[in-house]
Design a protein around this motif. Structure first.
Motif, mmCIF file in Angstrom:
data_model
loop_
_atom_site.group_PDB
_atom_site.id
_atom_site.type_symbol
_atom_site.label_atom_id
_atom_site.label_comp_id
_atom_site.label_asym_id
_atom_site.label_seq_id
_atom_site.Cartn_x
_atom_site.Cartn_y
_atom_site.Cartn_z
ATOM 1 N N CYS A 36 0.811 -1.233 0.000
ATOM 2 C CA CYS A 36 0.000 0.000 0.000
ATOM 3 C C CYS A 36 0.837 1.273 0.000
ATOM 4 O O CYS A 36 0.301 2.370 -0.127
ATOM 5 N N GLY A 37 2.145 1.162 0.173
ATOM 6 C CA GLY A 37 3.009 2.333 0.083
ATOM 7 C C GLY A 37 3.160 3.124 1.369
ATOM 8 O O GLY A 37 3.861 4.136 1.402
ATOM 9 N N THR A 38 2.500 2.682 2.455
ATOM 10 C CA THR A 38 2.598 3.402 3.730
ATOM 11 C C THR A 38 4.023 3.343 4.272
ATOM 12 O O THR A 38 4.648 2.288 4.284
ATOM 13 N N TYR A 39 4.500 4.517 4.722
ATOM 14 C CA TYR A 39 5.841 4.602 5.307
ATOM 15 C C TYR A 39 5.768 4.353 6.806
ATOM 16 O O TYR A 39 4.750 4.644 7.448
ATOM 17 N N TYR A 40 6.871 3.869 7.367
ATOM 18 C CA TYR A 40 6.952 3.679 8.814
ATOM 19 C C TYR A 40 8.275 4.206 9.348
ATOM 20 O O TYR A 40 9.339 3.905 8.813
ATOM 21 N N PHE A 41 8.189 5.029 10.368
ATOM 22 C CA PHE A 41 9.370 5.465 11.105
ATOM 23 C C PHE A 41 8.999 5.538 12.572
ATOM 24 O O PHE A 41 8.079 6.273 12.916
ATOM 25 N N ARG A 49 0.104 -1.806 9.227
ATOM 26 C CA ARG A 49 -0.900 -1.340 10.195
ATOM 27 C C ARG A 49 -2.073 -0.623 9.548
ATOM 28 O O ARG A 49 -3.000 -0.188 10.247
ATOM 29 N N ASN A 50 -2.003 -0.431 8.233
ATOM 30 C CA ASN A 50 -3.155 0.121 7.522
ATOM 31 C C ASN A 50 -4.266 -0.928 7.595
ATOM 32 O O ASN A 50 -4.084 -2.056 7.149
ATOM 33 N N PRO A 51 -5.436 -0.572 8.166
ATOM 34 C CA PRO A 51 -6.477 -1.595 8.378
ATOM 35 C C PRO A 51 -7.002 -2.208 7.077
ATOM 36 O O PRO A 51 -7.622 -3.271 7.106
ATOM 37 N N LYS A 103 6.155 14.103 1.168
ATOM 38 C CA LYS A 103 6.004 12.863 0.397
ATOM 39 C C LYS A 103 5.475 11.733 1.268
ATOM 40 O O LYS A 103 4.574 10.985 0.867
ATOM 41 N N GLU A 104 5.989 11.626 2.473
ATOM 42 C CA GLU A 104 5.617 10.522 3.368
ATOM 43 C C GLU A 104 4.304 10.797 4.115
ATOM 44 O O GLU A 104 3.735 9.906 4.728
ATOM 45 N N LYS A 105 3.847 12.059 4.080
ATOM 46 C CA LYS A 105 2.645 12.476 4.829
ATOM 47 C C LYS A 105 2.712 12.016 6.273
ATOM 48 O O LYS A 105 1.808 11.343 6.786
ATOM 49 N N MET A 106 3.802 12.381 6.915
ATOM 50 C CA MET A 106 3.955 12.064 8.332
ATOM 51 C C MET A 106 4.733 13.162 9.022
ATOM 52 O O MET A 106 5.438 13.940 8.371
ATOM 53 N N ILE A 107 4.557 13.245 10.340
ATOM 54 C CA ILE A 107 5.238 14.261 11.149
ATOM 55 C C ILE A 107 6.273 13.556 12.015
ATOM 56 O O ILE A 107 5.953 12.562 12.674
#
Lengths: 147, 395
Positions: A36-41, A49-51, A103-107
């Motif tokens: 799904c392309g979700t990033y993790y940090f 963890r994307n449901p 790009k990652e849409k994360m903080i």
């Protein structure tokens, strides 16, 4: 003699494998779900963890080196251990930034480089990733306003 | 889901918040006895004991329901213990509601109590790079960091000021002044707050809540049982929301170092989701709310909650505060108990303490801090590990 020099020269990260040690252009290291392309940090392995995603395969990816300042604060008092302790009088307050990677849409949180206080920060500033040592000499990532 | 899903609040009781240095069981028993006396129900008639666990008191804290049942005198009730960080009390309440609505019991005691260590909460010792709590302290990120980031965001986005945050403290201090269960009962003015040391810019020491000892207990029953004992008009619990967050997280939550990535699905606010579910469950809307008890871990966080509860538009909470709407006497009082500003946090008791306050408000028994004509009250809190709750109480 040369072994000692090498030891001194080799940078030791505060967290092994969390970021590259390239002093000029360091990157945080995350993982990305190949489904799904979700990033993790920090890095996630195992199960996405994307449901809506059953992904179980992850690739290690360097995260964007810069982003927009979402919010910021400082530590007026020395944080408790495991933060490296210095003499109470030697403690210098430091700023902390929450930076939004487009790009990652994360903080991502991190200290702000030494010498930059909250008074010179504003939401929306472009911040870039740099490496600086903590009081024990181990390197951590920090955010620095782009001039 | 509507009125036939309600349960009745027959009695409430608290042990005053403070730093008393006693065993938490003692506080809990005092609160339970007060709640029983308030309800008129005999301890022998309680069919279910639902305890909110605390992880700080070791073995007895983790079997809270049984621990309190023994201290009150074993009488063969069914028992349960819930742990959900700051929402532990609400989860214990939800367990009691499930038993009551399924017909497994008619009347239950819900109870939470805590004894806190002195000073700031600290991480466990040892080197644990796989533990996010260890990681963030290693990098210098403490609990106030998170509250301060949310507070600064308000300043940057909505133009809130440090004076606004101070006004939340001043308001809540005024509310708590006459509350015998509050730990801090002292008037504050703007100069007092401004003189307190900066902890995490823009939050000063007086903007951040302490940790306390305290206990709260509630006797709940089926509506039918309430009628049977002549308490048909007792306040009702109309909703208990204990939903998890929905991926992807919009805010960096303690103890994390980053949010989820919203690349595949949109970012969602956890705080806003908690009351949304409660309103839906109760069939009651934000416009019906007459009083709110929210988790003011920081002064600025009270303003966030007011917006999460949909009591005003996003970014408008400071305006409500400045107008005086959120103080007792205003059109929408928030934290009439004095809130965490006056109590300090006693984790497994706090969510229940919020419901106790709403019960007194809806019965018209809140004395000097009484909200006129209170008909519908809502609570909100959020804690660690994706736990949070929102409870709606109606007259």
């Amino acid at each position: 003699m040369s072994a000692v020099l090498n030891e001194q020269a080799a940078p030791v990260p505060v967290l092994e494998g969390w970021f590259t040690l390239d002093q000029q252009r360091p990157h945080l290291l995350g993982t990305r779900c190949t489904a799904c392309g979700t990033y993790y940090f920090p890095k996630l392995k195992g199960y996405c963890r994307n449901p809506d995603c059953n992904g179980e395969s992850f690739e290690e990816v360097p995260l964007s080196r810069s982003g927009k300042l979402w919010s910021f604060t400082n530590a007026s008092y020395q944080p408790p251990e495991p933060y490296v302790q210095v003499d109470k009088d030697a403690f210098v307050p430091f700023a902390i930034a929450a930076v939004e990677l487009e790009k990652e849409k994360m903080i991502v949180l991190g200290q702000v480089v030494a010498g930059t206080g909250v008074e010179s920060l504003r939401a929306g500033l472009t911040m870039e990733l740099v490496l600086e040592p903590l009081a024990d000499g181990k390197l951590t990532w920090k955010w620095k306003p782009v001039a | 889901m509507s009125t036939n899903r309600d349960i009745a609040i027959l009695g409430v009781g608290m042990h005053p918040w403070g730093k008393w240095g006693k065993n938490f069981v003692e506080y809990g028993v005092k609160a339970a006895r007060d709640a029983l006396a308030d309800s008129g129900v005999n301890w022998r008639d309680i069919q279910f004991v639902s305890g909110a666990a605390t992880i700080r008191n070791g073995y007895p804290g983790q079997v809270a329901g049984a621990t309190f049942a023994q201290a009150l005198g074993w009488q063969g009730a069914q028992v349960n213990t819930s742990y959900a960080a700051c929402a532990s009390g609400s989860q214990a309440l939800a367990a009691a509601r499930s038993k009551i609505l399924s017909g497994e019991c008619e009347v239950a005691l819900v109870i939470g109590s805590d004894t806190t260590p002195k000073g700031f909460l600290k991480p466990q010792p040892g080197d644990r790079p796989d533990d996010p709590d260890w990681v963030r302290f290693r990098l210098g990120i403490t609990n106030p960091t998170y509250f301060a980031l949310y507070a600064r965001r308000r300043i940057e986005m909505y133009g809130d000021t440090l004076e606004d945050f101070a006004q939340v403290k001043i308001k809540n201090a005024q509310h708590g002044l006459s509350n015998v269960n509050a730990r801090y009962r002292k008037v504050f003015n703007a100069a007092d707050v401004a003189a307190s040391p900066m902890v995490a810019d823009p939050l000063r020491l007086m903007d951040i809540c302490a940790t306390s000892d305290g206990a709260a207990a509630i006797i709940v029953s089926s509506v039918e049982y309430a009628r049977k004992i002549g308490k048909a008009k007792a306040p009702r619990i109309a909703a208990i929301s204990t939903v998890t967050p929905t991926f992807a997280s919009a805010l960096v939550e303690m103890p994390d170092i980053a949010t989820d990535s919203a690349v595949a699905v949109p970012a969602q606010s956890f705080r806003a989701a908690l009351p949304r579910k409660a309103y839906e469950e109760a069939g009651i809307g934000p416009a019906d709310v007459s009083v709110a008890e929210v988790y003011d871990l920081s002064t600025a966080l009270e303003l966030d909650w007011i917006e999460d509860l949909q009591l005003c538009a996003r970014g408008d909470a400071a305006r409500l505060l400045r107008e005086g709407a959120t103080r007792v006497g205003g059109r929408l009082p928030v934290n009439p108990s004095g809130g965490l500003a006056c109590f300090g946090e006693a984790v497994p008791a706090q969510a229940l303490a919020q419901v106790c306050e709403l019960t007194w408000q809806l019965r018209g028994q809140a004395g000097e801090r009484q909200v006129a004509n209170a008909k519908v009250g809502i609570t909100a809190n959020q804690g660690l590990f994706g736990h949070g709750s929102s409870v709606i109480v109606k007259a």
